[in-house]
Enzyme design. Sequence first.
Site, PDB file in Angstrom:
ATOM      1  N   GLY A  81     -10.260 -12.220   6.276  1.00 25.39           N
ATOM      2  CA  GLY A  81      -8.934 -12.121   6.871  1.00 25.39           C
ATOM      3  C   GLY A  81      -9.028 -12.220   8.389  1.00 25.39           C
ATOM      4  O   GLY A  81      -8.212 -12.879   9.043  1.00 25.39           O
ATOM      5  N   THR A  82     -10.034 -11.589   8.944  1.00 23.51           N
ATOM      6  CA  THR A  82     -10.261 -11.651  10.389  1.00 23.51           C
ATOM      7  C   THR A  82     -10.426 -13.098  10.846  1.00 23.51           C
ATOM      8  O   THR A  82      -9.860 -13.526  11.853  1.00 23.51           O
ATOM      9  CB  THR A  82     -11.529 -10.839  10.762  1.00 23.51           C
ATOM     10  OG1 THR A  82     -11.315  -9.478  10.396  1.00 23.51           O
ATOM     11  CG2 THR A  82     -11.851 -10.941  12.241  1.00 23.51           C
TER      12      THR A  82
ATOM     13  N   ASN B 213      -1.055  -2.161   8.508  1.00 23.56           N
ATOM     14  CA  ASN B 213      -2.122  -1.573   7.697  1.00 23.56           C
ATOM     15  C   ASN B 213      -2.260  -0.066   7.886  1.00 23.56           C
ATOM     16  O   ASN B 213      -2.792   0.606   7.026  1.00 23.56           O
ATOM     17  CB  ASN B 213      -3.453  -2.265   7.985  1.00 23.56           C
ATOM     18  CG  ASN B 213      -3.739  -2.403   9.461  1.00 23.56           C
ATOM     19  OD1 ASN B 213      -2.971  -3.031  10.199  1.00 23.56           O
ATOM     20  ND2 ASN B 213      -4.812  -1.801   9.919  1.00 23.56           N
TER      21      ASN B 213
ATOM     22  N   GLN C 146      -2.145  -7.098   4.073  1.00 23.08           N
ATOM     23  CA  GLN C 146      -1.777  -5.866   3.357  1.00 23.08           C
ATOM     24  C   GLN C 146      -0.693  -6.088   2.307  1.00 23.08           C
ATOM     25  O   GLN C 146      -0.401  -5.180   1.536  1.00 23.08           O
ATOM     26  CB  GLN C 146      -1.305  -4.794   4.353  1.00 23.08           C
ATOM     27  CG  GLN C 146      -2.417  -4.181   5.184  1.00 23.08           C
ATOM     28  CD  GLN C 146      -3.406  -3.358   4.362  1.00 23.08           C
ATOM     29  OE1 GLN C 146      -3.081  -2.825   3.308  1.00 23.08           O
ATOM     30  NE2 GLN C 146      -4.634  -3.268   4.836  1.00 23.08           N
TER      31      GLN C 146
ATOM     32  N   SER D  88      -6.667 -11.845   2.626  1.00 22.19           N
ATOM     33  CA  SER D  88      -8.066 -11.483   2.444  1.00 22.19           C
ATOM     34  C   SER D  88      -8.273 -10.986   1.018  1.00 22.19           C
ATOM     35  O   SER D  88      -7.493 -10.183   0.515  1.00 22.19           O
ATOM     36  CB  SER D  88      -8.448 -10.397   3.442  1.00 22.19           C
ATOM     37  OG  SER D  88      -9.771  -9.966   3.197  1.00 22.19           O
TER      38      SER D  88
ATOM     39  N   HIS E 145     -10.643  -9.038  -0.399  1.00 25.17           N
ATOM     40  CA  HIS E 145     -11.093  -7.680  -0.733  1.00 25.17           C
ATOM     41  C   HIS E 145     -10.003  -6.622  -0.601  1.00 25.17           C
ATOM     42  O   HIS E 145     -10.226  -5.460  -0.933  1.00 25.17           O
ATOM     43  CB  HIS E 145     -12.339  -7.287   0.077  1.00 25.17           C
ATOM     44  CG  HIS E 145     -12.090  -6.921   1.501  1.00 25.17           C
ATOM     45  ND1 HIS E 145     -12.039  -5.614   1.920  1.00 25.17           N
ATOM     46  CD2 HIS E 145     -11.887  -7.675   2.599  1.00 25.17           C
ATOM     47  CE1 HIS E 145     -11.830  -5.585   3.237  1.00 25.17           C
ATOM     48  NE2 HIS E 145     -11.734  -6.815   3.662  1.00 25.17           N
TER      49      HIS E 145
ATOM     50  N   THR F   7     -20.798 -24.990   3.815  1.00 22.38           N
ATOM     51  CA  THR F   7     -20.888 -25.038   2.357  1.00 22.38           C
ATOM     52  C   THR F   7     -20.087 -23.858   1.825  1.00 22.38           C
ATOM     53  O   THR F   7     -20.244 -22.729   2.291  1.00 22.38           O
ATOM     54  CB  THR F   7     -22.355 -24.949   1.905  1.00 22.38           C
ATOM     55  OG1 THR F   7     -23.034 -26.072   2.468  1.00 22.38           O
ATOM     56  CG2 THR F   7     -22.462 -24.979   0.388  1.00 22.38           C
TER      57      THR F   7
ATOM     58  N   CYS G 296     -13.390   8.225  16.337  1.00 20.89           N
ATOM     59  CA  CYS G 296     -14.255   8.748  17.381  1.00 20.89           C
ATOM     60  C   CYS G 296     -15.124   7.614  17.901  1.00 20.89           C
ATOM     61  O   CYS G 296     -16.091   7.214  17.268  1.00 20.89           O
ATOM     62  CB  CYS G 296     -15.130   9.847  16.809  1.00 20.89           C
ATOM     63  SG  CYS G 296     -15.764  10.952  18.042  1.00 20.89           S
TER      64      CYS G 296
HETATM   65  C1  LIG Z   1      -8.208  -5.757   6.527  1.00 21.67           C
HETATM   66  C2  LIG Z   1      -7.261  -6.466   7.417  1.00 21.67           C
HETATM   67  C3  LIG Z   1      -7.636  -7.598   8.139  1.00 21.67           C
HETATM   68  C4  LIG Z   1      -9.056  -8.093   8.152  1.00 21.67           C
HETATM   69  O1  LIG Z   1      -9.463  -8.680   6.946  1.00 21.67           O
HETATM   70  P1  LIG Z   1     -11.049  -8.799   6.646  1.00 21.67           P
HETATM   71  O2  LIG Z   1     -11.121  -9.688   5.455  1.00 21.67           O
HETATM   72  O3  LIG Z   1     -11.513  -7.399   6.365  1.00 21.67           O
HETATM   73  O4  LIG Z   1     -11.683  -9.377   7.843  1.00 21.67           O
HETATM   74  C5  LIG Z   1      -6.694  -8.245   8.897  1.00 21.67           C
HETATM   75  N1  LIG Z   1      -5.437  -7.812   8.951  1.00 21.67           N
HETATM   76  C6  LIG Z   1      -5.024  -6.723   8.266  1.00 21.67           C
HETATM   77  C7  LIG Z   1      -3.594  -6.314   8.358  1.00 21.67           C
HETATM   78  C8  LIG Z   1      -5.911  -6.013   7.491  1.00 21.67           C
HETATM   79  O5  LIG Z   1      -5.497  -4.933   6.841  1.00 21.67           O
END
Ligand SMILES: *Cc1c(COP(=O)(O)O)cnc(C)c1O
Length: 388
Positions: free
Chosen positions: A71-72, A151, A179, A199, A201, A237, A325
């Site tokens: 997602g990043t 999120n 989300q 994303s 996961h 790939t 922290c």
């Molecule tokens: C988790 C998250 C991401 C990042 O996704 P990853 O696959 O963990 O890099 C981006 N945006 C939001 C709103 C998220 O909750």
Amino acid sequence: MKRIYLDYAATTPTHPEVMKAMLPYFTDSFGNPSSIHSLGQEAKEAIEKARNQVAALIGAKSEEVVFTGSGTEADNFVLKGVALANQGKGNHIITSSIEHHAVLETCKFLEKQGFSVTYLPVDGYGMVDPSGVKKAITGKTVLISVMHANNEVGTVEPIAEIGNIAREAEIYLHTDAVQTAGHIPVDVNKLNVDLLSISAHKLYGPKGIGALYIRKGTKVSSFMHGGDQERGKRASTENVPAIVGFGKATEIAQREMLEEAQKLTVLRDQLIEGILKSIEHIRLNGHPVIRLPNNVNVSVDYAEGESMLLNLDLAGICVSTGSACSSSALEPSHVLVAMGLPHLQAHGSLRFTSGKWTTEEEINQVLNVLPGVVSKLRAMSPLIKSSK
Ligand SMILES: *Cc1c(COP(=O)(O)O)cnc(C)c1O
């Protein structure tokens, strides 16, 4: 001790059906999708099937879906890709002050490269005002990027309305739907967006795989250069097992999402009601109704977020807090600060996010444990005494 997992917004367990779908692509069907022979073509077909599945979840055409490493990466891809490809038109980006760091840090990077960024404020519920978006548009604006749901506090943003404004001004609109996809309905046409990040996961798929929706005709530079994978937009790939798992996860989500959201909304409201009833000096963060079905975020006065988290963890309950922290300072969440929370409340925040396998018993267990944790910490807090 059996652990109670209430951190589904951080990541979800991989669905057993997803695991099962992925396994053959580590072993028998290990081919490189770019290979001409039959083993390669098998892998290629699996990717295209997954692309159809992901596209179906968000109402897109399959050729508008590009797989990314996360997602990043999808967020980086959009911001850098649109900024670079549209320099002839302008250098201004509009976003919100409550975006995920994947968007905010990329914007900061772009500012260092000479682009200009407007960070829109939010109201006390964490909501972006569409009229504020309209006012921020200049002749140089090339992209508006506002997340679909936050999120941390779960507030769902008025993307379709912002979409109308973007359409009228002929400016691209991106939304980070990490989300929401697979949890509440997401349709690229109803939302009026040109670009959208997801994303795997966060929706019971594997980690390290995401997707970017790019509406046909949208000008975005390639993110990775090399081979012509992903129509040349993202060379590498392909991670075939992860893509197959992602596809499977979106298929399951389409099947189970609505029922799951109903169940989670009931549990969410039980948790909110129970917490507010049993603990004093506590408030719900985010919008009371226009929020994700699985998100409860509260601020507890006179108790520090990380201490509550660690005490809950000792009781087998996994949650999250807005105050992380860092090396030296205790930094409150940028989202809660943008919502106008005083630092005392921003530091005492807890996020509970439920999911497919959360039960009512687990919610009741949290309600049994949390009041004791809070009173124990408050008994040690100098702040509560001075406030009396
Ligand atoms: C988790 C998250 C991401 C990042 O996704 P990853 O696959 O963990 O890099 C981006 N945006 C939001 C709103 C998220 O909750």
